[in-house]
Design a protein around this motif. Structure first.
Motif, PDB file in Angstrom:
ATOM      1  N   GLY A 370      58.459  62.864  16.079  1.00 38.59           N
ATOM      2  CA  GLY A 370      58.643  63.229  14.681  1.00 38.59           C
ATOM      3  C   GLY A 370      59.169  62.137  13.777  1.00 38.59           C
ATOM      4  O   GLY A 370      59.298  62.348  12.564  1.00 38.59           O
ATOM      5  N   LYS A 371      59.470  60.958  14.314  1.00 42.59           N
ATOM      6  CA  LYS A 371      60.010  59.878  13.503  1.00 42.59           C
ATOM      7  C   LYS A 371      59.129  58.636  13.598  1.00 42.59           C
ATOM      8  O   LYS A 371      58.690  58.272  14.688  1.00 42.59           O
ATOM      9  N   SER A 372      58.888  58.003  12.460  1.00 46.33           N
ATOM     10  CA  SER A 372      58.118  56.764  12.453  1.00 46.33           C
ATOM     11  C   SER A 372      59.056  55.573  12.511  1.00 46.33           C
ATOM     12  O   SER A 372      60.231  55.663  12.135  1.00 46.33           O
ATOM     13  N   TRP A 373      58.537  54.454  13.013  1.00 45.84           N
ATOM     14  CA  TRP A 373      59.283  53.204  13.095  1.00 45.84           C
ATOM     15  C   TRP A 373      60.627  53.416  13.802  1.00 45.84           C
ATOM     16  O   TRP A 373      61.688  53.088  13.273  1.00 45.84           O
ATOM     17  N   LEU A 374      60.550  53.953  15.004  1.00 42.28           N
ATOM     18  CA  LEU A 374      61.758  54.246  15.771  1.00 42.28           C
ATOM     19  C   LEU A 374      61.786  53.413  17.046  1.00 42.28           C
ATOM     20  O   LEU A 374      60.880  53.492  17.874  1.00 42.28           O
ATOM     21  N   SER A 375      62.831  52.637  17.212  1.00 47.55           N
ATOM     22  CA  SER A 375      63.018  51.824  18.407  1.00 47.55           C
ATOM     23  C   SER A 375      63.857  52.593  19.412  1.00 47.55           C
ATOM     24  O   SER A 375      64.932  53.097  19.074  1.00 47.55           O
ATOM     25  N   THR A 376      63.361  52.687  20.642  1.00 49.39           N
ATOM     26  CA  THR A 376      64.072  53.437  21.665  1.00 49.39           C
ATOM     27  C   THR A 376      64.167  52.647  22.965  1.00 49.39           C
ATOM     28  O   THR A 376      63.390  51.731  23.221  1.00 49.39           O
ATOM     29  N   SER A 377      65.104  53.047  23.786  1.00 47.53           N
ATOM     30  CA  SER A 377      65.181  52.524  25.145  1.00 47.53           C
ATOM     31  C   SER A 377      64.067  53.141  25.973  1.00 47.53           C
ATOM     32  O   SER A 377      63.326  54.011  25.504  1.00 47.53           O
ATOM     33  N   SER A 378      63.964  52.723  27.220  1.00 50.07           N
ATOM     34  CA  SER A 378      62.931  53.265  28.099  1.00 50.07           C
ATOM     35  C   SER A 378      63.119  54.747  28.358  1.00 50.07           C
ATOM     36  O   SER A 378      62.176  55.443  28.728  1.00 50.07           O
ATOM     37  N   GLY A 379      64.330  55.240  28.180  1.00 50.72           N
ATOM     38  CA  GLY A 379      64.581  56.664  28.351  1.00 50.72           C
ATOM     39  C   GLY A 379      64.449  57.451  27.072  1.00 50.72           C
ATOM     40  O   GLY A 379      64.707  58.660  27.052  1.00 50.72           O
ATOM     41  N   GLY A 380      64.063  56.803  25.971  1.00 50.58           N
ATOM     42  CA  GLY A 380      63.842  57.506  24.714  1.00 50.58           C
ATOM     43  C   GLY A 380      65.042  57.566  23.791  1.00 50.58           C
ATOM     44  O   GLY A 380      65.002  58.257  22.765  1.00 50.58           O
ATOM     45  N   LYS A 381      66.120  56.838  24.106  1.00 48.67           N
ATOM     46  CA  LYS A 381      67.306  56.869  23.250  1.00 48.67           C
ATOM     47  C   LYS A 381      67.166  55.847  22.110  1.00 48.67           C
ATOM     48  O   LYS A 381      66.817  54.686  22.360  1.00 48.67           O
ATOM     49  N   PRO A 382      67.445  56.259  20.870  1.00 51.65           N
ATOM     50  CA  PRO A 382      67.341  55.334  19.736  1.00 51.65           C
ATOM     51  C   PRO A 382      68.261  54.129  19.895  1.00 51.65           C
ATOM     52  O   PRO A 382      69.366  54.229  20.435  1.00 51.65           O
ATOM     53  N   ILE A 383      67.792  52.972  19.432  1.00 53.74           N
ATOM     54  CA  ILE A 383      68.553  51.731  19.496  1.00 53.74           C
ATOM     55  C   ILE A 383      69.029  51.387  18.092  1.00 53.74           C
ATOM     56  O   ILE A 383      68.239  51.340  17.149  1.00 53.74           O
ATOM     57  N   GLU A 384      70.322  51.124  17.958  1.00 54.14           N
ATOM     58  CA  GLU A 384      70.897  50.899  16.633  1.00 54.14           C
ATOM     59  C   GLU A 384      70.482  49.545  16.064  1.00 54.14           C
ATOM     60  O   GLU A 384      69.950  49.456  14.953  1.00 54.14           O
ATOM     61  N   VAL A 385      70.759  48.477  16.790  1.00 51.23           N
ATOM     62  CA  VAL A 385      70.321  47.135  16.371  1.00 51.23           C
ATOM     63  C   VAL A 385      69.065  46.828  17.167  1.00 51.23           C
ATOM     64  O   VAL A 385      69.120  46.427  18.318  1.00 51.23           O
ATOM     65  N   PHE A 386      67.926  47.038  16.541  1.00 50.55           N
ATOM     66  CA  PHE A 386      66.653  46.994  17.242  1.00 50.55           C
ATOM     67  C   PHE A 386      65.860  45.747  16.862  1.00 50.55           C
ATOM     68  O   PHE A 386      66.187  45.040  15.901  1.00 50.55           O
ATOM     69  N   GLN A 387      64.826  45.481  17.629  1.00 48.18           N
ATOM     70  CA  GLN A 387      63.953  44.355  17.307  1.00 48.18           C
ATOM     71  C   GLN A 387      62.976  44.781  16.219  1.00 48.18           C
ATOM     72  O   GLN A 387      62.176  45.690  16.414  1.00 48.18           O
ATOM     73  N   VAL A 388      63.024  44.107  15.100  1.00 47.69           N
ATOM     74  CA  VAL A 388      62.184  44.467  13.968  1.00 47.69           C
ATOM     75  C   VAL A 388      60.892  43.659  13.940  1.00 47.69           C
ATOM     76  O   VAL A 388      59.920  44.039  13.286  1.00 47.69           O
ATOM     77  N   PHE A 389      60.869  42.537  14.678  1.00 46.34           N
ATOM     78  CA  PHE A 389      59.704  41.653  14.629  1.00 46.34           C
ATOM     79  C   PHE A 389      59.405  41.150  16.031  1.00 46.34           C
ATOM     80  O   PHE A 389      60.228  40.479  16.660  1.00 46.34           O
ATOM     81  N   SER A 390      58.211  41.474  16.534  1.00 47.82           N
ATOM     82  CA  SER A 390      57.756  41.028  17.850  1.00 47.82           C
ATOM     83  C   SER A 390      56.844  39.826  17.671  1.00 47.82           C
ATOM     84  O   SER A 390      55.781  39.922  17.049  1.00 47.82           O
TER      85      SER A 390
END
Length: 475
Positions: A370-390
Protein backbone atom coordinates in the motif's frame (compact mmCIF):
# COMPACT_ATOMS: atom_id res chain seq x y z
CA UNK A 1 44.77 3.79 36.14
CA UNK A 2 41.02 3.76 36.87
CA UNK A 3 40.45 5.72 33.68
CA UNK A 4 42.43 3.18 31.63
CA UNK A 5 40.54 0.23 33.19
CA UNK A 6 37.26 1.98 32.53
CA UNK A 7 38.14 2.50 28.88
CA UNK A 8 39.12 -1.16 28.53
CA UNK A 9 35.78 -2.25 29.99
CA UNK A 10 33.90 0.06 27.63
CA UNK A 11 35.90 -1.33 24.69
CA UNK A 12 34.99 -4.91 25.61
CA UNK A 13 31.32 -3.94 25.90
CA UNK A 14 31.45 -2.28 22.50
CA UNK A 15 33.08 -5.36 20.93
CA UNK A 16 30.43 -7.60 22.48
CA UNK A 17 27.58 -5.47 21.15
CA UNK A 18 29.23 -5.37 17.72
CA UNK A 19 29.53 -9.17 17.63
CA UNK A 20 25.87 -9.52 18.57
CA UNK A 21 24.92 -7.20 15.72
CA UNK A 22 27.04 -9.13 13.25
CA UNK A 23 25.99 -12.64 14.17
CA UNK A 24 22.29 -12.16 14.83
CA UNK A 25 19.94 -12.80 11.96
CA UNK A 26 18.35 -9.49 11.06
CA UNK A 27 14.83 -10.63 10.19
CA UNK A 28 12.73 -13.73 10.28
CA UNK A 29 13.21 -16.17 7.40
CA UNK A 30 11.29 -15.49 4.22
CA UNK A 31 10.54 -17.42 1.02
CA UNK A 32 8.49 -15.32 -1.34
CA UNK A 33 10.36 -12.04 -1.27
CA UNK A 34 13.59 -12.54 0.55
CA UNK A 35 17.06 -13.89 -0.10
CA UNK A 36 18.45 -13.14 3.33
CA UNK A 37 20.91 -15.30 5.20
CA UNK A 38 22.28 -14.61 8.64
CA UNK A 39 25.08 -16.58 10.28
CA UNK A 40 22.79 -18.00 13.00
CA UNK A 41 19.14 -18.91 13.02
CA UNK A 42 16.60 -16.57 14.53
CA UNK A 43 14.86 -18.36 17.37
CA UNK A 44 11.81 -16.12 17.08
CA UNK A 45 10.82 -17.45 13.68
CA UNK A 46 7.29 -16.42 12.79
CA UNK A 47 4.74 -18.08 10.54
CA UNK A 48 3.92 -17.99 7.75
CA UNK A 49 7.31 -18.43 6.21
CA UNK A 50 7.81 -16.81 2.84
CA UNK A 51 10.35 -17.25 0.05
CA UNK A 52 12.05 -14.84 -2.30
CA UNK A 53 15.44 -14.40 -3.84
CA UNK A 54 18.06 -14.60 -1.15
CA UNK A 55 20.30 -11.78 -0.04
CA UNK A 56 23.42 -12.08 2.04
CA UNK A 57 23.03 -10.17 5.30
CA UNK A 58 26.46 -9.28 6.59
CA UNK A 59 28.67 -6.63 8.01
CA UNK A 60 31.02 -5.55 5.20
CA UNK A 61 34.53 -4.68 6.25
CA UNK A 62 35.35 -1.00 6.04
CA UNK A 63 38.86 -1.28 4.61
CA UNK A 64 39.18 2.23 3.21
CA UNK A 65 38.92 1.02 -0.36
CA UNK A 66 37.60 4.45 -1.28
CA UNK A 67 40.99 5.94 -0.36
CA UNK A 68 43.04 3.37 -2.22
CA UNK A 69 44.66 4.89 -5.28
CA UNK A 70 41.50 6.62 -6.55
CA UNK A 71 41.15 7.01 -10.29
CA UNK A 72 39.47 10.37 -10.76
CA UNK A 73 36.73 10.77 -13.30
CA UNK A 74 36.07 13.89 -15.27
CA UNK A 75 32.81 15.61 -14.32
CA UNK A 76 30.91 16.24 -17.51
CA UNK A 77 28.85 19.39 -17.93
CA UNK A 78 26.28 20.57 -20.35
CA UNK A 79 22.97 19.14 -21.49
CA UNK A 80 23.73 17.67 -24.87
CA UNK A 81 21.38 14.83 -25.77
CA UNK A 82 22.50 11.25 -26.41
CA UNK A 83 22.09 10.24 -30.02
CA UNK A 84 20.80 6.73 -30.80
CA UNK A 85 23.31 4.15 -32.01
CA UNK A 86 22.59 2.66 -35.44
CA UNK A 87 24.47 -0.33 -36.85
CA UNK A 88 27.76 0.55 -35.24
CA UNK A 89 29.72 -0.31 -32.15
CA UNK A 90 29.55 2.48 -29.60
CA UNK A 91 32.75 3.89 -28.20
CA UNK A 92 32.85 4.50 -24.47
CA UNK A 93 33.72 7.92 -23.12
CA UNK A 94 36.80 8.40 -20.97
CA UNK A 95 34.66 8.46 -17.84
CA UNK A 96 32.87 5.26 -18.83
CA UNK A 97 36.19 3.53 -19.39
CA UNK A 98 37.31 4.61 -15.93
CA UNK A 99 34.07 3.26 -14.46
CA UNK A 100 34.79 -0.06 -16.16
CA UNK A 101 38.31 -0.10 -14.69
CA UNK A 102 36.94 0.57 -11.22
CA UNK A 103 34.50 -2.32 -11.57
CA UNK A 104 37.28 -4.52 -12.97
CA UNK A 105 39.32 -3.86 -9.87
CA UNK A 106 36.55 -5.28 -7.69
CA UNK A 107 36.69 -8.59 -9.52
CA UNK A 108 40.48 -8.69 -9.51
CA UNK A 109 40.63 -8.01 -5.79
CA UNK A 110 37.84 -10.35 -4.68
CA UNK A 111 38.34 -13.37 -6.98
CA UNK A 112 39.25 -16.67 -5.31
CA UNK A 113 41.42 -18.87 -7.56
CA UNK A 114 40.69 -21.99 -5.50
CA UNK A 115 37.00 -21.95 -6.49
CA UNK A 116 36.64 -19.38 -9.26
CA UNK A 117 34.06 -17.56 -7.12
CA UNK A 118 34.17 -13.82 -6.39
CA UNK A 119 33.16 -12.55 -2.95
CA UNK A 120 29.63 -11.14 -2.86
CA UNK A 121 30.68 -8.11 -0.81
CA UNK A 122 34.14 -6.71 -0.15
CA UNK A 123 35.56 -8.59 2.84
CA UNK A 124 32.84 -11.26 2.97
CA UNK A 125 33.85 -14.67 1.61
CA UNK A 126 30.40 -15.99 0.74
CA UNK A 127 28.26 -16.07 -2.37
CA UNK A 128 24.77 -16.96 -3.61
CA UNK A 129 23.87 -18.47 -6.97
CA UNK A 130 22.50 -15.04 -7.98
CA UNK A 131 25.93 -13.62 -7.20
CA UNK A 132 27.60 -16.39 -9.22
CA UNK A 133 25.47 -15.31 -12.19
CA UNK A 134 26.66 -11.73 -11.63
CA UNK A 135 30.22 -13.04 -11.60
CA UNK A 136 29.78 -14.81 -14.95
CA UNK A 137 28.17 -11.69 -16.40
CA UNK A 138 31.13 -9.60 -15.27
CA UNK A 139 33.68 -12.00 -16.79
CA UNK A 140 31.93 -11.85 -20.18
CA UNK A 141 31.66 -8.07 -19.92
CA UNK A 142 35.32 -7.62 -19.06
CA UNK A 143 36.30 -9.66 -22.09
CA UNK A 144 33.84 -7.81 -24.32
CA UNK A 145 35.15 -4.45 -23.12
CA UNK A 146 38.75 -5.45 -23.81
CA UNK A 147 39.75 -5.35 -20.14
CA UNK A 148 40.41 -9.08 -19.87
CA UNK A 149 41.81 -11.57 -22.34
CA UNK A 150 39.76 -14.44 -23.67
CA UNK A 151 42.27 -16.83 -22.10
CA UNK A 152 41.81 -15.31 -18.64
CA UNK A 153 38.04 -15.31 -18.99
CA UNK A 154 38.07 -18.97 -20.00
CA UNK A 155 40.38 -19.83 -17.11
CA UNK A 156 38.08 -18.17 -14.59
CA UNK A 157 34.93 -19.68 -16.09
CA UNK A 158 36.43 -23.16 -16.17
CA UNK A 159 37.34 -22.98 -12.48
CA UNK A 160 33.91 -21.58 -11.57
CA UNK A 161 32.05 -24.24 -13.57
CA UNK A 162 34.20 -27.01 -12.14
CA UNK A 163 33.32 -25.85 -8.62
CA UNK A 164 29.62 -25.76 -9.49
CA UNK A 165 29.87 -29.31 -10.83
CA UNK A 166 31.43 -30.83 -7.70
CA UNK A 167 30.27 -28.73 -4.74
CA UNK A 168 27.94 -30.38 -2.18
CA UNK A 169 24.23 -29.85 -2.88
CA UNK A 170 21.41 -29.35 -0.42
CA UNK A 171 20.03 -32.87 0.18
CA UNK A 172 21.94 -33.90 -2.96
CA UNK A 173 19.42 -31.97 -5.07
CA UNK A 174 20.21 -28.31 -5.69
CA UNK A 175 22.74 -25.66 -4.61
CA UNK A 176 22.48 -24.43 -1.06
CA UNK A 177 21.54 -20.79 -0.59
CA UNK A 178 25.10 -19.78 0.25
CA UNK A 179 28.66 -21.05 -0.31
CA UNK A 180 32.09 -20.14 0.97
CA UNK A 181 34.05 -18.54 -1.87
CA UNK A 182 37.38 -19.91 -0.64
CA UNK A 183 36.37 -23.54 -0.09
CA UNK A 184 33.31 -24.04 -2.30
CA UNK A 185 31.53 -25.61 0.67
CA UNK A 186 28.02 -24.73 1.92
CA UNK A 187 27.97 -21.89 4.43
CA UNK A 188 25.36 -20.16 6.53
CA UNK A 189 22.73 -22.04 8.52
CA UNK A 190 23.06 -25.83 8.74
CA UNK A 191 26.19 -25.73 6.58
CA UNK A 192 27.71 -28.62 8.57
CA UNK A 193 24.42 -30.53 8.75
CA UNK A 194 23.96 -33.68 6.69
CA UNK A 195 21.57 -31.65 4.51
CA UNK A 196 24.51 -29.48 3.33
CA UNK A 197 22.76 -26.24 4.18
CA UNK A 198 19.33 -24.78 4.74
CA UNK A 199 17.65 -24.99 1.35
CA UNK A 200 17.71 -23.55 -2.14
CA UNK A 201 16.46 -20.41 -3.87
CA UNK A 202 14.74 -21.17 -7.17
CA UNK A 203 15.08 -17.50 -8.15
CA UNK A 204 18.84 -17.56 -7.65
CA UNK A 205 19.15 -20.79 -9.63
CA UNK A 206 16.91 -19.44 -12.40
CA UNK A 207 19.13 -16.42 -12.94
CA UNK A 208 22.21 -18.65 -12.97
CA UNK A 209 20.60 -20.87 -15.61
CA UNK A 210 20.28 -17.84 -17.91
CA UNK A 211 24.04 -17.38 -17.69
CA UNK A 212 24.81 -21.08 -18.10
CA UNK A 213 22.79 -20.90 -21.31
CA UNK A 214 24.81 -17.85 -22.38
CA UNK A 215 28.06 -19.71 -21.76
CA UNK A 216 26.86 -22.55 -24.00
CA UNK A 217 25.84 -20.02 -26.63
CA UNK A 218 29.08 -18.01 -26.59
CA UNK A 219 31.65 -20.60 -25.47
CA UNK A 220 30.52 -24.06 -26.61
CA UNK A 221 33.79 -25.58 -25.40
CA UNK A 222 32.23 -25.54 -21.93
CA UNK A 223 29.10 -27.46 -22.97
CA UNK A 224 30.23 -30.72 -21.34
CA UNK A 225 30.83 -28.99 -18.00
CA UNK A 226 27.44 -27.29 -18.14
CA UNK A 227 25.76 -30.59 -19.04
CA UNK A 228 27.41 -32.16 -16.00
CA UNK A 229 26.07 -29.37 -13.79
CA UNK A 230 22.52 -29.39 -15.13
CA UNK A 231 22.24 -33.18 -15.04
CA UNK A 232 23.74 -33.49 -11.56
CA UNK A 233 21.44 -30.82 -10.17
CA UNK A 234 17.84 -32.02 -9.80
CA UNK A 235 16.41 -28.91 -11.45
CA UNK A 236 12.93 -30.42 -11.56
CA UNK A 237 12.79 -30.06 -7.76
CA UNK A 238 12.57 -26.28 -8.18
CA UNK A 239 9.56 -26.46 -10.50
CA UNK A 240 6.09 -27.38 -9.29
CA UNK A 241 2.65 -26.60 -10.74
CA UNK A 242 4.42 -24.93 -13.70
CA UNK A 243 6.08 -22.29 -11.51
CA UNK A 244 9.06 -21.92 -9.18
CA UNK A 245 9.36 -23.46 -5.73
CA UNK A 246 12.08 -22.93 -3.13
CA UNK A 247 13.03 -24.87 -0.03
CA UNK A 248 13.90 -23.61 3.43
CA UNK A 249 15.12 -25.77 6.31
CA UNK A 250 14.40 -24.38 9.77
CA UNK A 251 14.15 -25.69 13.31
CA UNK A 252 10.50 -26.41 12.59
CA UNK A 253 11.31 -28.59 9.61
CA UNK A 254 11.62 -28.24 5.86
CA UNK A 255 9.29 -25.90 3.99
CA UNK A 256 8.64 -26.15 0.26
CA UNK A 257 6.70 -23.19 -1.14
CA UNK A 258 6.14 -21.12 -4.23
CA UNK A 259 8.90 -18.55 -4.69
CA UNK A 260 9.00 -15.24 -6.52
CA UNK A 261 6.80 -12.22 -7.08
CA UNK A 262 6.06 -10.02 -10.09
CA UNK A 263 9.24 -9.20 -12.01
CA UNK A 264 11.56 -11.50 -10.11
CA UNK A 265 9.41 -14.56 -10.83
CA UNK A 266 9.18 -14.04 -14.58
CA UNK A 267 12.88 -13.18 -14.94
CA UNK A 268 14.10 -16.22 -13.00
CA UNK A 269 11.56 -18.55 -14.62
CA UNK A 270 13.10 -17.70 -17.96
CA UNK A 271 16.25 -19.55 -16.92
CA UNK A 272 14.26 -22.73 -16.37
CA UNK A 273 12.41 -22.12 -19.64
CA UNK A 274 15.73 -22.09 -21.48
CA UNK A 275 16.47 -25.58 -20.18
CA UNK A 276 13.15 -27.02 -21.27
CA UNK A 277 10.98 -26.74 -18.15
CA UNK A 278 7.31 -25.86 -18.28
CA UNK A 279 7.00 -22.72 -16.14
CA UNK A 280 3.96 -21.35 -17.95
CA UNK A 281 2.10 -20.61 -14.72
CA UNK A 282 4.77 -18.03 -13.88
CA UNK A 283 3.63 -15.97 -16.86
CA UNK A 284 -0.11 -16.06 -16.20
CA UNK A 285 -1.67 -12.73 -15.23
CA UNK A 286 -2.82 -13.88 -11.80
CA UNK A 287 -2.50 -12.33 -8.34
CA UNK A 288 -2.09 -8.96 -10.06
CA UNK A 289 -3.65 -5.58 -9.31
CA UNK A 290 -3.17 -2.11 -10.76
CA UNK A 291 -2.27 0.87 -8.58
CA UNK A 292 -1.39 4.48 -9.28
CA UNK A 293 2.02 5.92 -8.39
CA UNK A 294 2.74 9.55 -9.25
CA UNK A 295 -0.37 9.35 -11.44
CA UNK A 296 1.11 6.43 -13.42
CA UNK A 297 -0.50 2.98 -13.55
CA UNK A 298 1.68 0.24 -12.09
CA UNK A 299 1.09 -3.49 -11.71
CA UNK A 300 1.68 -5.09 -8.31
CA UNK A 301 1.68 -8.63 -6.97
CA UNK A 302 -1.10 -9.21 -4.40
CA UNK A 303 0.61 -12.12 -2.65
CA UNK A 304 2.59 -11.69 0.55
CA UNK A 305 6.06 -10.15 0.64
CA UNK A 306 5.65 -8.53 -2.82
CA UNK A 307 9.05 -6.86 -3.09
CA UNK A 308 9.03 -4.58 -6.12
CA UNK A 309 12.32 -3.22 -7.45
CA UNK A 310 13.81 -2.20 -10.78
CA UNK A 311 16.49 -4.92 -10.83
CA UNK A 312 14.85 -7.91 -12.56
CA UNK A 313 13.43 -5.70 -15.31
CA UNK A 314 16.81 -4.14 -16.08
CA UNK A 315 18.56 -7.51 -16.02
CA UNK A 316 15.95 -9.00 -18.35
CA UNK A 317 16.43 -6.19 -20.85
CA UNK A 318 20.24 -6.35 -20.75
CA UNK A 319 20.50 -10.13 -20.94
CA UNK A 320 17.45 -11.28 -22.88
CA UNK A 321 15.91 -8.25 -24.59
CA UNK A 322 12.56 -6.57 -24.96
CA UNK A 323 9.73 -8.91 -25.93
CA UNK A 324 6.87 -6.70 -24.75
CA UNK A 325 5.34 -9.18 -22.33
CA UNK A 326 2.52 -7.98 -20.06
CA UNK A 327 4.72 -8.24 -16.97
CA UNK A 328 7.68 -6.25 -18.34
CA UNK A 329 7.25 -2.85 -16.67
CA UNK A 330 10.70 -1.40 -17.32
CA UNK A 331 9.38 1.54 -19.35
CA UNK A 332 6.78 2.30 -16.68
CA UNK A 333 9.40 2.08 -13.92
CA UNK A 334 11.60 4.53 -15.81
CA UNK A 335 8.69 6.97 -16.12
CA UNK A 336 7.98 6.60 -12.40
CA UNK A 337 11.50 7.67 -11.57
CA UNK A 338 11.32 10.66 -13.91
CA UNK A 339 8.01 11.74 -12.35
CA UNK A 340 9.47 11.38 -8.86
CA UNK A 341 12.39 13.62 -9.78
CA UNK A 342 10.13 16.23 -11.33
CA UNK A 343 8.03 16.37 -8.17
CA UNK A 344 10.85 16.33 -5.60
CA UNK A 345 13.63 18.00 -7.63
CA UNK A 346 15.91 15.15 -6.54
CA UNK A 347 17.00 11.90 -8.15
CA UNK A 348 15.32 8.81 -6.70
CA UNK A 349 16.62 5.56 -8.14
CA UNK A 350 15.33 2.50 -6.34
CA UNK A 351 16.69 -1.04 -6.46
CA UNK A 352 17.75 -3.87 -4.20
CA UNK A 353 21.20 -3.33 -2.71
CA UNK A 354 23.64 -4.31 0.01
CA UNK A 355 24.14 -1.77 2.80
CA UNK A 356 27.16 -0.89 4.90
CA UNK A 357 25.03 -0.67 8.04
CA UNK A 358 22.09 -2.44 9.61
CA UNK A 359 19.99 -4.09 8.21
CA UNK A 360 22.83 -4.73 5.69
CA UNK A 361 20.51 -5.43 2.73
CA UNK A 362 17.49 -3.48 1.47
CA UNK A 363 14.67 -3.83 -0.99
CA UNK A 364 13.94 -0.28 -2.10
CA UNK A 365 10.41 -0.91 -3.28
CA UNK A 366 8.48 1.07 -5.82
CA UNK A 367 5.35 -0.21 -4.09
CA UNK A 368 5.02 -2.40 -1.01
CA UNK A 369 1.87 -3.14 1.00
CA UNK A 370 0.00 0.00 0.00
CA UNK A 371 2.96 2.40 0.08
CA UNK A 372 5.06 3.70 -2.79
CA UNK A 373 8.78 4.42 -2.60
CA UNK A 374 9.26 2.37 0.55
CA UNK A 375 12.64 0.97 1.56
CA UNK A 376 12.49 -2.17 3.66
CA UNK A 377 14.75 -4.81 5.13
CA UNK A 378 14.60 -8.36 3.82
CA UNK A 379 11.92 -9.07 6.39
CA UNK A 380 9.75 -6.17 5.22
CA UNK A 381 10.56 -3.68 7.99
CA UNK A 382 10.78 -0.02 6.89
CA UNK A 383 14.25 1.55 6.94
CA UNK A 384 14.53 5.06 8.33
CA UNK A 385 17.77 6.19 6.65
CA UNK A 386 17.43 4.40 3.35
CA UNK A 387 19.30 4.32 0.07
CA UNK A 388 17.69 6.86 -2.22
CA UNK A 389 19.98 6.34 -5.22
CA UNK A 390 21.24 3.01 -6.58
CA UNK A 391 24.30 3.40 -8.82
CA UNK A 392 23.77 0.13 -10.67
CA UNK A 393 20.09 0.76 -11.41
CA UNK A 394 20.78 4.36 -12.46
CA UNK A 395 23.51 3.28 -14.84
CA UNK A 396 21.32 0.51 -16.23
CA UNK A 397 18.65 3.09 -16.98
CA UNK A 398 21.26 5.34 -18.60
CA UNK A 399 22.12 2.79 -21.31
CA UNK A 400 18.61 1.46 -21.84
CA UNK A 401 17.00 4.87 -22.39
CA UNK A 402 17.96 7.86 -24.46
CA UNK A 403 16.94 11.23 -23.09
CA UNK A 404 18.24 14.01 -20.88
CA UNK A 405 17.17 12.23 -17.70
CA UNK A 406 19.22 9.16 -18.70
CA UNK A 407 22.23 11.39 -19.36
CA UNK A 408 21.84 13.01 -15.94
CA UNK A 409 21.70 9.62 -14.26
CA UNK A 410 24.91 8.62 -15.99
CA UNK A 411 26.61 11.78 -14.73
CA UNK A 412 25.35 11.14 -11.20
CA UNK A 413 26.89 7.65 -11.16
CA UNK A 414 30.16 9.12 -12.40
CA UNK A 415 30.09 11.82 -9.72
CA UNK A 416 29.21 9.29 -7.01
CA UNK A 417 32.26 7.22 -7.97
CA UNK A 418 34.80 10.05 -8.14
CA UNK A 419 36.76 9.21 -5.02
CA UNK A 420 36.33 5.43 -4.85
CA UNK A 421 38.70 2.77 -6.15
CA UNK A 422 35.69 0.67 -7.08
CA UNK A 423 32.10 1.72 -7.68
CA UNK A 424 30.16 2.32 -4.44
CA UNK A 425 26.63 1.03 -4.04
CA UNK A 426 24.70 4.27 -3.80
CA UNK A 427 23.64 7.31 -1.81
CA UNK A 428 21.54 7.35 1.37
CA UNK A 429 18.69 9.72 2.14
CA UNK A 430 21.01 11.64 4.49
CA UNK A 431 23.43 12.19 1.54
CA UNK A 432 26.06 9.80 2.91
CA UNK A 433 27.67 7.20 0.64
CA UNK A 434 26.73 3.52 0.81
CA UNK A 435 30.17 1.89 0.74
CA UNK A 436 28.99 -1.73 0.75
CA UNK A 437 31.20 -2.52 -2.24
CA UNK A 438 29.59 -5.55 -3.84
CA UNK A 439 29.53 -7.90 -6.79
CA UNK A 440 26.07 -6.97 -8.09
CA UNK A 441 26.73 -3.22 -8.35
CA UNK A 442 30.00 -3.63 -10.20
CA UNK A 443 28.68 -6.46 -12.38
CA UNK A 444 25.57 -4.61 -13.56
CA UNK A 445 27.58 -1.54 -14.48
CA UNK A 446 30.02 -3.69 -16.46
CA UNK A 447 27.18 -5.49 -18.25
CA UNK A 448 25.51 -2.15 -18.99
CA UNK A 449 28.71 -0.87 -20.57
CA UNK A 450 29.06 -4.08 -22.56
CA UNK A 451 25.45 -3.73 -23.72
CA UNK A 452 26.22 -0.21 -24.92
CA UNK A 453 29.43 -1.23 -26.71
CA UNK A 454 27.60 -4.15 -28.32
CA UNK A 455 25.27 -1.80 -30.20
CA UNK A 456 22.63 -1.84 -27.45
CA UNK A 457 22.07 -5.56 -27.97
CA UNK A 458 21.18 -8.13 -25.28
CA UNK A 459 23.53 -11.02 -24.66
CA UNK A 460 21.24 -13.85 -25.76
CA UNK A 461 20.71 -14.08 -29.51
CA UNK A 462 17.31 -12.70 -30.45
CA UNK A 463 16.40 -15.42 -32.95
CA UNK A 464 16.89 -18.12 -30.35
CA UNK A 465 14.85 -16.20 -27.82
CA UNK A 466 11.98 -15.55 -30.17
CA UNK A 467 11.73 -19.27 -30.84
CA UNK A 468 11.61 -20.02 -27.12
CA UNK A 469 9.20 -17.20 -26.33
CA UNK A 470 6.78 -18.03 -29.12
CA UNK A 471 6.69 -21.67 -28.11
CA UNK A 472 6.22 -21.19 -24.39
CA UNK A 473 4.98 -17.73 -23.36
CA UNK A 474 1.47 -16.53 -24.04
CA UNK A 475 0.35 -12.92 -23.91
Amino acid sequence: MKLIIGRIILLWIALFLFSVAVFAEVDSPSFYGKRTIGPVENNNEKAPLSFQRRSLVLTPLEDNIQNEEPQFLMVEKGNQSIQPVINAKTELSRNEKLLAKKAHYYFERNWNPSTGFTDSVQGYNHVTMWDVASDISAQFSLEGLGLQSKEMTNKKLEQLLTTLSVMPLYNNQLPNREYNTKTGMPSGLYSSHKSNGNGWSALDIGRLLIWLYIIEQEKPEFSSLIEKITTTWVLSSAVSKQTLYGTKLSKKGEHYRQEGRLGYLQYASFGFLLFGFDVSESYQKKHIEQVSIEGISFLIDTRNMPFSTSDPYILMRLEVGNFQQWWDQLNTIYLLHKAKEERTKKHWVFGEDSMNKSPWFAYNNLFFYGKSWLSTSSGGKPIEVFQVFSNKVAFGFSVLFNDEYALNLRRDVINNSLYSRVIPTGIYSDSSVNTAYNINTNSMILSSLWYKVNNNSPVIKRDAMLKVMQGQLKH
